[in-house]
Design an enzyme around this catalytic site. Structure first.
Site, short mmCIF file in Angstrom:
data_model
loop_
_atom_site.label_atom_id
_atom_site.label_comp_id
_atom_site.label_asym_id
_atom_site.label_seq_id
_atom_site.Cartn_x
_atom_site.Cartn_y
_atom_site.Cartn_z
N ASP A 9 71.15 51.90 43.35
CA ASP A 9 72.01 52.53 42.42
C ASP A 9 71.51 52.74 41.08
O ASP A 9 71.14 51.60 40.71
CB ASP A 9 73.36 51.62 42.27
CG ASP A 9 74.37 52.21 41.39
OD1 ASP A 9 74.11 52.83 40.90
OD2 ASP A 9 75.52 51.44 41.71
N ILE A 10 71.17 53.83 40.45
CA ILE A 10 70.66 53.84 39.28
C ILE A 10 71.12 53.16 38.04
O ILE A 10 70.71 52.80 37.21
CB ILE A 10 70.13 55.41 38.97
CG1 ILE A 10 69.06 55.58 38.02
CG2 ILE A 10 71.77 56.12 38.37
CD1 ILE A 10 68.46 57.08 37.81
N GLY A 31 79.39 62.33 41.89
CA GLY A 31 78.06 61.73 42.03
C GLY A 31 77.48 60.79 41.35
O GLY A 31 78.16 60.23 40.57
N VAL A 32 76.06 61.09 40.87
CA VAL A 32 75.34 60.08 39.89
C VAL A 32 75.99 60.05 38.65
O VAL A 32 76.13 59.27 37.94
CB VAL A 32 73.85 60.15 39.98
CG1 VAL A 32 73.50 61.66 39.64
CG2 VAL A 32 73.27 59.24 39.41
N ASP A 33 76.39 61.14 38.12
CA ASP A 33 77.10 61.56 36.97
C ASP A 33 78.21 60.62 36.75
O ASP A 33 78.55 60.01 35.69
CB ASP A 33 77.26 63.06 36.82
CG ASP A 33 77.58 63.58 35.38
OD1 ASP A 33 77.13 62.81 34.25
OD2 ASP A 33 77.80 64.71 35.17
N SER A 116 69.35 67.35 41.59
CA SER A 116 69.91 68.65 42.17
C SER A 116 70.20 68.77 43.68
O SER A 116 70.51 69.65 44.18
CB SER A 116 69.02 69.63 41.95
OG SER A 116 69.09 70.27 40.58
N THR A 117 69.71 67.51 44.27
CA THR A 117 69.85 67.48 45.82
C THR A 117 71.42 67.05 46.44
O THR A 117 71.32 66.93 47.39
CB THR A 117 68.69 66.55 46.31
OG1 THR A 117 68.91 65.24 46.17
CG2 THR A 117 67.40 66.93 45.87
N GLY A 118 71.97 66.64 45.60
CA GLY A 118 73.41 66.31 45.94
C GLY A 118 74.28 67.59 45.78
O GLY A 118 74.13 68.49 46.75
N TYR A 120 74.49 69.96 43.98
CA TYR A 120 73.81 71.28 43.79
C TYR A 120 72.87 71.70 44.76
O TYR A 120 72.25 72.85 44.99
CB TYR A 120 72.89 71.21 42.59
CG TYR A 120 73.68 71.14 41.28
CD1 TYR A 120 75.14 70.99 41.20
CD2 TYR A 120 73.08 70.89 40.02
CE1 TYR A 120 75.77 71.20 40.15
CE2 TYR A 120 73.81 71.05 38.89
CZ TYR A 120 75.01 71.26 38.93
OH TYR A 120 75.91 71.29 37.73
P1 ADP Z 1 73.50 67.23 41.62
O1 ADP Z 1 74.62 67.83 41.18
O2 ADP Z 1 72.29 67.41 40.42
O3 ADP Z 1 72.94 67.47 43.03
P2 ADP Z 1 74.50 64.60 42.49
O4 ADP Z 1 74.87 63.46 41.79
O5 ADP Z 1 75.46 65.35 43.31
O6 ADP Z 1 73.70 65.75 41.65
O7 ADP Z 1 72.97 64.08 43.34
C1 ADP Z 1 72.05 63.65 43.19
C2 ADP Z 1 71.54 62.68 44.03
O8 ADP Z 1 72.02 61.47 43.54
C3 ADP Z 1 71.84 62.60 45.33
O9 ADP Z 1 70.90 62.30 46.30
C4 ADP Z 1 72.90 61.37 45.52
O10 ADP Z 1 73.28 60.75 46.72
C5 ADP Z 1 72.55 60.57 44.47
N1 ADP Z 1 73.20 59.32 43.77
C6 ADP Z 1 74.97 59.52 43.76
N2 ADP Z 1 75.24 58.50 43.27
C7 ADP Z 1 73.97 57.69 42.90
C8 ADP Z 1 73.71 56.48 42.08
N3 ADP Z 1 74.62 55.89 41.72
N4 ADP Z 1 72.40 56.19 41.92
C9 ADP Z 1 71.35 56.73 42.32
N5 ADP Z 1 71.78 58.23 42.87
C10 ADP Z 1 72.97 58.53 43.08
#
Ligand code: ADP
Length: 172
Positions: A9-10, A31-33, A116-118, A120
């Site tokens: 988890d970032i 997602g990560v945002d 971008s791999t979630g 997007y």
């Molecule tokens: P995007 O819209 O750029 O595709 P996302 O957040 O949907 O961004 O996904 C980008 C990547 O981040 C995916 O592999 C997703 O599984 C991952 N992700 C989601 N939550 C976390 C987290 N807490 N820490 C690290 N990576 C995460």
């Protein structure tokens, strides 16, 4: 200089900066945002609203880290995958701009998610190639960057990045 790959988890990282996969409105999202804004608290969004009016795709902006361990968050905007050649250019540019922000702000260690791999939809292997190559190229000429850690959330993404790296994409 070290490039690391961890599954995790970032928001928990202790690097000086963590990168966010943001959207061009800098509006927060899933997602990560969502995870970063949730863990870092409202201060991050306040600063984004105060300083920036969005961010173009392929670019990045920086804020403080709020309640996170990381002192800074770099909000990078990757492309929505479309299958066009511009996707790769924009993804390269999002990583590169993030690294330039590190240099400009004297940040020596940074963690990246898989931009971008979630939501997007960028194919993971293609995105991993671009991410690892762009970081590798940058650090070759920027010794001030001591650590880049890719923090991959799921096993498939983690394996893809590790595989790309171990196949020697760095050696060009
Ligand atoms: P995007 O819209 O750029 O595709 P996302 O957040 O949907 O961004 O996904 C980008 C990547 O981040 C995916 O592999 C997703 O599984 C991952 N992700 C989601 N939550 C976390 C987290 N807490 N820490 C690290 N990576 C995460």
């Amino acid at each position: 200089m070290a490039i690391e790959f961890v599954k995790g988890d970032i928001t928990k990282q202790d690097t000086e900066a963590i990168a966010n996969a943001a959207n061009s409105r800098l509006a927060g999202g899933g997602g990560v945002d969502g995870a970063i804004h949730h863990a870092g608290g409202a201060e991050i969004m306040r600063e984004l609203k105060e300083k920036y009016r969005g961010c173009s795709t392929g670019s990045a902006v920086i804020t403080g880290g709020g309640k996170l361990k990381a002192k800074y968050v770099i909000h990078a905007v990757g492309p929505v995958y479309s299958g066009r050649a511009s996707d790769a250019q924009l993804l390269t540019s999002a990583y590169r701009k993030s690294l330039e922000l590190c240099t400009e702000n004297n940040i020596c260690s940074v963690a990246f998610p898989s931009i971008s791999t979630g939501a997007y939809g960028y194919p993971v292997r293609e995105a991993a190639l671009i991410a690892v190559k762009t970081v590798g190229d940058y650090v070759k000429t920027h010794p001030e960057i001591k650590l880049v850690r890719f923090v991959l959330f799921d096993d498939e993404t983690f394996q893809a990045y590790k595989e790309v790296y171990s196949r020697g994409v760095m050696v060009s």
